[in-house]
Design a protein around this motif. Sequence first.
Motif, PDB file in Angstrom:
ATOM      1  N   SER A  17       0.825  -1.202   0.000  1.00 47.17           N
ATOM      2  CA  SER A  17       0.000   0.000   0.000  1.00 47.17           C
ATOM      3  C   SER A  17       0.864   1.258   0.000  1.00 47.17           C
ATOM      4  N   ARG A  18       1.950   1.235   0.802  1.00 45.47           N
ATOM      5  CA  ARG A  18       2.812   2.415   0.885  1.00 45.47           C
ATOM      6  C   ARG A  18       3.541   2.674  -0.427  1.00 45.47           C
ATOM      7  N   ILE A  19       3.926   1.604  -1.116  1.00 47.64           N
ATOM      8  CA  ILE A  19       4.593   1.780  -2.411  1.00 47.64           C
ATOM      9  C   ILE A  19       3.642   2.438  -3.401  1.00 47.64           C
ATOM     10  N   LEU A  20       2.400   1.964  -3.425  1.00 44.50           N
ATOM     11  CA  LEU A  20       1.408   2.592  -4.297  1.00 44.50           C
ATOM     12  C   LEU A  20       1.116   4.028  -3.852  1.00 44.50           C
ATOM     13  N   GLY A  21       1.117   4.240  -2.521  1.00 39.33           N
ATOM     14  CA  GLY A  21       0.922   5.594  -2.011  1.00 39.33           C
ATOM     15  C   GLY A  21       2.046   6.522  -2.439  1.00 39.33           C
ATOM     16  N   PHE A  22       3.265   5.998  -2.435  1.00 33.60           N
ATOM     17  CA  PHE A  22       4.399   6.793  -2.879  1.00 33.60           C
ATOM     18  C   PHE A  22       4.275   7.111  -4.365  1.00 33.60           C
ATOM     19  N   ALA A  23       3.805   6.129  -5.148  1.00 33.09           N
ATOM     20  CA  ALA A  23       3.585   6.370  -6.575  1.00 33.09           C
ATOM     21  C   ALA A  23       2.527   7.458  -6.772  1.00 33.09           C
ATOM     22  N   ARG A  24       1.469   7.388  -5.969  1.00 31.63           N
ATOM     23  CA  ARG A  24       0.432   8.419  -6.046  1.00 31.63           C
ATOM     24  C   ARG A  24       1.001   9.798  -5.736  1.00 31.63           C
ATOM     25  N   ASP A  25       1.857   9.881  -4.705  1.00 34.09           N
ATOM     26  CA  ASP A  25       2.432  11.166  -4.336  1.00 34.09           C
ATOM     27  C   ASP A  25       3.377  11.695  -5.408  1.00 34.09           C
ATOM     28  N   LEU A  26       4.076  10.784  -6.088  1.00 37.33           N
ATOM     29  CA  LEU A  26       4.939  11.209  -7.196  1.00 37.33           C
ATOM     30  C   LEU A  26       4.102  11.859  -8.302  1.00 37.33           C
ATOM     31  N   VAL A  27       2.983  11.222  -8.635  1.00 38.10           N
ATOM     32  CA  VAL A  27       2.118  11.778  -9.683  1.00 38.10           C
ATOM     33  C   VAL A  27       1.477  13.074  -9.211  1.00 38.10           C
ATOM     34  N   LEU A  28       1.066  13.128  -7.936  1.00 36.63           N
ATOM     35  CA  LEU A  28       0.504  14.360  -7.380  1.00 36.63           C
ATOM     36  C   LEU A  28       1.485  15.521  -7.503  1.00 36.63           C
ATOM     37  N   SER A  29       2.726  15.277  -7.096  1.00 39.19           N
ATOM     38  CA  SER A  29       3.738  16.335  -7.133  1.00 39.19           C
ATOM     39  C   SER A  29       4.038  16.750  -8.559  1.00 39.19           C
ATOM     40  N   ALA A  30       4.103  15.788  -9.467  1.00 42.32           N
ATOM     41  CA  ALA A  30       4.362  16.123 -10.868  1.00 42.32           C
ATOM     42  C   ALA A  30       3.193  16.898 -11.468  1.00 42.32           C
ATOM     43  N   ARG A  31       1.986  16.572 -11.043  1.00 41.49           N
ATOM     44  CA  ARG A  31       0.791  17.218 -11.609  1.00 41.49           C
ATOM     45  C   ARG A  31       0.573  18.616 -11.026  1.00 41.49           C
ATOM     46  N   PHE A  32       0.779  18.767  -9.712  1.00 42.81           N
ATOM     47  CA  PHE A  32       0.436  20.028  -9.043  1.00 42.81           C
ATOM     48  C   PHE A  32       1.650  20.812  -8.552  1.00 42.81           C
TER      49      PHE A  32
END
Length: 531
Positions: A17-32
């Motif tokens: 779950s944390r690995i996927l969460g980290f992936a989500r945060d990477l996309v969040l940071s790249a997007r916003f």
Amino acid sequence: MSLARNTLVQATLTLGSRILGFARDLVLSARFGQGPMMDAFTTALMLPNMFRRLFAEGAFAQAFVPIYGGVRARDGDEAAAVTASEALSFMFAVVAGFCILLQIAMPWIMPLLLSAWKDDSGVMFAATTAAQLTMPYLACMTIASLLSGVLNTSGRFALSAGVPVFLNLCTLVPLLAPSLIPMSQPTTLLAVSAAVTVSGVIQAGLLWWGVRRLGIRLNLSWPRLTAGVARTLKLAIPGVLAGGALQLNSVVSQLLTGSNEGARSVLYNADRLYQLPLGLVGVAIGLALVPRLTRAFVSGDHEGGRRTLDDGITLSMAFTLPAAVALFVIPFFIIDATVTRGAFTSLDAARTADVLRQFAWGVPAFVLAKVLTPPFFAREDTRRPMIFAVISVVVTVALGSGLFFWFSRSGVDGVLGLAIATSVSAWINVALLGGTLIREDVWAPSARFVGRFSRVLAASAVMAAVLIPASLFYSDLSRILFAKEIAVIAVVGAGALVYGVCIVLFRAVSVSELKATLKREPGASAPTGLD
């Protein structure tokens, strides 16, 4: 299951779950990046998460588990199911009503929480709507938390540890959608916020199914303040007050960072990274400890309780200390190599790394608090953890606010002050918890514990010696290995290998103990499809 095996189940599934969460945060940071939409999303997610820790996963859940376990041991599964149903109905009604009130009041709350953007009507509208969309997640997590307590008390840890992955899966979908379908940042923000609530519905539904698979029949009914609910509330109230104090600290931090553009995004990214070992180890061991300690204290096996706590502290530190060392020694290396892309720049990474380093030295204390609190709850003592939490919060609020304004006036990032105060107060909380347990002879560090813990410290020091040169030659390593992403994987992998070898060579953990981790305790039930 053994404590180590329970923890291994929790940590392994949480890792996914944390690995996927980290992936989500990477996309969040790249997007916003660290702009207004990122500040808006972190605020919208902060609100249900803050109250979830207070209501769902906080004092009520920790008070419910010992009561449910006690009723189950004394009166059987049917009586325990009635107790759980009554608690579930009462808490869900309270929290659902609270969510509706917050949604109605959000247009007046958001300008206070996000004061840096209060004059931008577009940002305010997007942030307010996003928060209204995420609030039902709190009601879903109330159900999910109580159902997890039922599963964990029955020795089933896999499902409750695995369902949080759906938060990351659901939120990744709208974040990746703009790559295929053009979407503005505000539209993406609202889609991600709605996905948060969708994930909550899925998690609660799967846990409900899991409980029914065990043959436990729970029912949602009209809420009533029964004797079981009243007893749970009596135990939970001190914890709620303590949790309220902790959330007051969160509110103060949010108000301070809300006045500084990008500060909330910095705090969010640093928080996500230092929370990784806390989520993997602290929560996993805490969940495994509560049922086991409850059984030990109910049966009068105080020596067994001491051994359980000894093992829990040693195991948690064996996993936590190397993570804390890495976050302290190479924070910029980690953040710039993994997060810097799109709208997130190297300057953003440097600012976040400075804050992360101040959180890093508090990471062992955050995990230790998770391990040292269950002995109090297992003995139905929630008052003193409340007092200790309030003391630590007072320190955090006073020291953090003072450092924030002092640093800001001095031209230093004020968020650093909040991170320093958080780590200081975490160690104060650990000193109060541990000191009380030792003074009352609930736990006393054995010679074996001291020896093993010293060897874990030595292994962590050797790993630090390997990582320090890597932090100094980050650019050279990135060039030699063709990419910064490859460089960080190689460095972190080398550090983990060195630490693992040292742990074995220093005999902090023996091969026989590693094998014992995978063995089931005598008399444990066979695994079901849930595990």
